[in-house]
Scaffold this motif. Structure first.
Motif, PDB file in Angstrom:
ATOM      1  N   SER A 274     -33.290  11.328 -18.129  1.00  0.00           N
ATOM      2  CA  SER A 274     -35.193  11.136 -18.455  1.00  0.00           C
ATOM      3  C   SER A 274     -35.283  11.390 -19.723  1.00  0.00           C
ATOM      4  O   SER A 274     -34.415  12.026 -20.326  1.00  0.00           O
ATOM      5  N   CYS A 275     -36.222  11.077 -20.875  1.00  0.00           N
ATOM      6  CA  CYS A 275     -36.891  11.089 -22.084  1.00  0.00           C
ATOM      7  C   CYS A 275     -37.028  13.042 -21.409  1.00  0.00           C
ATOM      8  O   CYS A 275     -38.579  12.975 -20.863  1.00  0.00           O
ATOM      9  N   GLY A 276     -36.839  14.196 -22.219  1.00  0.00           N
ATOM     10  CA  GLY A 276     -37.197  14.943 -22.792  1.00  0.00           C
ATOM     11  C   GLY A 276     -36.424  16.106 -22.022  1.00  0.00           C
ATOM     12  O   GLY A 276     -35.549  15.256 -20.192  1.00  0.00           O
TER      13      GLY A 276
ATOM     14  N   HIS B 164     -30.168  12.029 -27.204  1.00  0.00           N
ATOM     15  CA  HIS B 164     -30.712  10.909 -26.701  1.00  0.00           C
ATOM     16  C   HIS B 164     -31.893  11.391 -27.591  1.00  0.00           C
ATOM     17  O   HIS B 164     -32.813  10.418 -28.195  1.00  0.00           O
ATOM     18  N   GLU B 165     -32.442  13.060 -27.223  1.00  0.00           N
ATOM     19  CA  GLU B 165     -34.127  13.459 -27.496  1.00  0.00           C
ATOM     20  C   GLU B 165     -33.489  13.679 -29.373  1.00  0.00           C
ATOM     21  O   GLU B 165     -34.530  13.285 -30.065  1.00  0.00           O
ATOM     22  N   CYS B 166     -32.356  13.839 -29.966  1.00  0.00           N
ATOM     23  CA  CYS B 166     -32.179  15.013 -31.698  1.00  0.00           C
ATOM     24  C   CYS B 166     -31.894  13.867 -31.892  1.00  0.00           C
ATOM     25  O   CYS B 166     -31.974  13.573 -33.365  1.00  0.00           O
TER      26      CYS B 166
ATOM     27  N   GLU C  89     -37.137   0.881 -26.163  1.00  0.00           N
ATOM     28  CA  GLU C  89     -37.284   2.373 -27.217  1.00  0.00           C
ATOM     29  C   GLU C  89     -35.948   3.142 -25.685  1.00  0.00           C
ATOM     30  O   GLU C  89     -34.882   3.597 -26.020  1.00  0.00           O
ATOM     31  N   GLU C  90     -36.383   3.874 -24.856  1.00  0.00           N
ATOM     32  CA  GLU C  90     -35.679   4.012 -23.990  1.00  0.00           C
ATOM     33  C   GLU C  90     -34.531   4.601 -23.880  1.00  0.00           C
ATOM     34  O   GLU C  90     -33.195   4.663 -23.312  1.00  0.00           O
ATOM     35  N   ALA C  91     -33.906   2.794 -23.545  1.00  0.00           N
ATOM     36  CA  ALA C  91     -32.721   1.832 -23.581  1.00  0.00           C
ATOM     37  C   ALA C  91     -31.760   1.908 -24.619  1.00  0.00           C
ATOM     38  O   ALA C  91     -30.665   3.001 -25.105  1.00  0.00           O
TER      39      ALA C  91
END
Ligand code: ZN
Length: 681
Positions: A17-19, A455-457, A482-484
């Motif tokens: 997940s995000c993070g 995903h994050e960087c 946005e997460e997709a």
């Protein structure tokens, strides 16, 4: 702000997940990550790889900071409810001193209740905040309390054991008293109906009026009003009781300050020394301007290997979101894992240039974010035993805007979650065959971490909006899209030969484990978090199902991904990994187009068609299979134990770390050695 691992027992796939940049460490196979399980909780332990390689001075610094961390435990208990310390101490006295039969259901159920109180730092669930229902009788507890040596009980002056029972039993047993720690129900007086100890005798309206009178709308650098105090009404007057040396909680804060001052003497450098000194000053004055000065020094201290949080930090426990619970985390930078995020970030432009999206939507100049990966040395206060996996501080918006913030992910904690999940039966139940299970065992953790890093960087920072496009054009669908987008960027590149070239994955096969777990999760297993009959609401869960269902449907003609039945159970099968990668690329291009052009209708169609609805038959099957595994939805950690080694002259020669403490053992030790507060504050 916190990134939490929410209520999952499943494999690494769900962490995407995000993070949560994570790090894999070569840890010995013998290390036992699991401690025990009760109620809805599983207790794990974590390793602190690299501690031995710190210098003696750094170890000493860590040691003093861990002492400062442990001294604050009672503060959080009292913040979470004004009877919590009394109840904890009374139950601990029964648990250790009871001379009757300790094998009866009443005693065993009281033991579970006490373990839950330790876990939640109070009598309310740490996550749902509802009060626990005790599964033992009042009669049993009263007899047990009265049978004890009264000197072991938390009695107020002149109070008898009988009176103590009369005072606290309704709080434990009456479901109508203090039912919620944090009540967010719209329309109710959130202050009066929340059991947290942040307000006493004031209504929500009075509290809001008190603080709005303090605020100056023209102040561009406002302090965090109300952060470090209880608001009380005494003799008809509303006032703050500040948590500081000489104020409320002084007995604990003095101890914290004592250890911080020791830490100051072994600081790694001048800027770290200044951070510690300013924090001490804040604890001494209670002045929130001092707190902001501390936060600014802290956010600028980037070169120290060791870092820490210690203080009144997050305000999730206050229904009005002002008053901060006490927490501490001591950590040091994981150089190897941080190197990984730096490699990815420094190649950010290459990834942007080679992505499958339309060149009109690409950034000409892109800058990767390189988040720091840290190794936790101790968790305390509101980060113990349940903890976040990522932290982003400080919280004051103007400090973030003017001075920046530190975003960290806690590598060894995520690693412990992953390792503890190995062999818990989850993949064995849901993965199609031994081939998938072996691939996940071999590559799962590293690929999942890389996916999260990408995903994050890179993912969130890639692409651009066309001129004039409103960033909020996608409205309620914006966060899922946005997460997709970030997930797809990661999925597309985790299979790229470039990662082998950069030595970020061991070989060209590794990504397959990530593809498999992503689809298994998105098509099936994440449904264990959804109640029967409900739709999917949460943005990350929506995004995963959107991606999984979309590639499933688009690849159906070529049987790229299939759902097959084996012995009455449904499984995901991936037949063509390269075609699957192409499909991820196509969806990434489409999602980026939707984002770049602000195509609300396009976003709505994708989300509503693929992300929201649940197949009730498959859902029921997944829930039934998951239930049989008997996995606890919430997890927490025992800490390692640090001890000073001294020579004959009393000089410190080393600091050792050990991992063999049990859960109750650690809690009782903390209650004995780190419990400076009186029972009533
Ligand atoms: Zn994200």
């Amino acid at each position: 702000m916190k990134k939490q691992i929410i209520a999952m027992a499943a494999s690494a796939a769900i962490l995407a997940s995000c993070g949560g940049q994570t790090t894999v460490k070569e840890t010995t196979n013998k290390f036992d990550y699991t401690v025990e399980q009760f109620a809805d909780l599983q207790i794990l332990r974590y390793q602190v790889p690299g501690f031995e390689n710190l210098t003696l001075k750094q170890k000493e610094l860590v040691y003093y900071l861990t002492q400062a961390a442990l001294e604050g435990r009672d503060i959080l208990f009292d913040q979470n409810g004004k009877y919590n310390l009394r109840i904890r101490r009374m139950l601990e006295a029964v648990y250790t001193g009871y001379q009757g039969d300790k094998t009866t259901p009443d005693f065993k159920n009281m033991e579970v209740y006490l373990k839950r109180v330790w876990f939640s730092n109070g009598i309310h669930h740490h996550y749902g905040t509802e009060k626990f229902v005790p599964n033992f009788s009042q009669d049993f507890l009263r007899k047990a309390v009265l049978s004890l040596d009264a000197s072991t009980l938390p009695l107020a002056d002149g109070q008898t054991a009988e009176q103590l029972c009369d005072e606290v039993f309704p709080v434990i047993f009456d479901p109508t008293i203090m039912p919620k720690r944090v009540n967010q129900a719209d329309g109710e007086d959130l202050v009066l109906t929340s059991a947290g100890n942040y307000y006493d005798g004031v209504t929500q309206q009075e509290a809001e009026a008190f603080y709005s009178a303090m605020k100056d709308p023209n102040d561009e650098t406002p302090v965090s009003y109300g952060l470090n105090s209880r608001l009380v009404k005494e003799d008809g007057k509303i006032q703050e009781k500040v948590w500081k040396v000489g104020g409320l909680y002084t007995q604990a804060i003095e101890k914290i300050v004592y250890w911080l001052k020791k830490a100051e003497t072994v600081a790694e450098n001048e800027s770290q020394k200044a951070v510690i000194a300013q924090l001490v000053k804040f604890y001494e004055t209670g002045d929130l301007k001092d707190f902001d000065d501390y936060a600014i020094l802290w956010v600028k201290d980037l070169d120290s290997r060791i870092d820490f949080v210690n203080g009144f930090t997050e305000s999730y426990g206050d229904p009005l979101g002002m008053k901060a619970s006490w927490e501490s985390l001591v950590n040091f930078k994981d150089l190897e894992a941080t190197h990984r995020t730096e490699v990815i970030s420094s190649n950010a432009q290459w990834f942007e240039d080679h992505s499958p999206v339309d060149s009109a939507f690409k950034k000409e100049k892109v800058k990767g974010v390189s988040a720091k990966v840290i190794t936790a040395a101790i968790l305390a206060g509101d980060l113990y035993p349940s903890t976040a996996i990522g932290i982003n501080l400080p919280n004051a918006n103007w400090i973030r805007a003017h001075h920046g913030s530190k975003s960290v992910t806690i590598g060894n904690i995520t690693d412990a979650y992953n390792k503890a999940a190995h062999g818990n039966g989850f993949n064995e139940e849901f993965a199609y065959s031994d081939a998938e299970i072996q691939s996940i065992d071999k590559y799962g953790d590293i690929v999942d971490e890389l996916h999260t890093d990408l995903h994050e960087c890179l993912g969130h920072g890639s692409g651009k909006l066309l001129p004039g496009v409103d960033p909020d054009a996608l409205r309620a669908y914006g966060s899922t899209i946005e997460e997709a987008r970030a997930d797809l960027f990661g999925l597309y590149y985790v299979a790229d030969p470039k990662l082998v070239e950069l030595k970020l994955v061991p070989d060209a096969e590794a990504y397959k484990s990530g593809y498999y777990t992503y689809l298994m999760n998105g098509l099936m297993t994440q449904l264990v978090r959804i109640e029967p009959g409900n739709n999917i609401e949460e943005a990350h869960m929506r995004n995963r199902q959107l991606i999984a269902r979309w590639v499933f449907e688009k690849g159906a003609a070529d049987k790229v991904v299939e759902m097959v039945k084996k012995e009455g159970k449904t499984y995901v099968v991936i037949n063509d990994y390269q075609k699957l990668r192409t499909l991820f690329g196509e969806l990434l291009a489409e999602i980026q187009r939707i984002k770049s052009t602000g195509d609300y209708e396009g976003a709505r169609a994708l989300v509503e068609n693929y992300a929201v609805k649940v197949d009730p038959v498959l859902h029921a099957e997944v829930l039934a299979r998951y239930k049989k595994l008997n996995l606890a939805p919430y997890k927490g950690f025992v800490n390692p134990k640090y001890e000073l080694v001294t020579d004959a002259n009393g000089n410190i020669t080393d600091v050792t770390v050990s991992y063999d403490e049990g859960y109750a053992e650690q809690m009782l030790r903390y209650s004995k050695d780190y419990s400076p507060l009186p029972s009533v504050n």
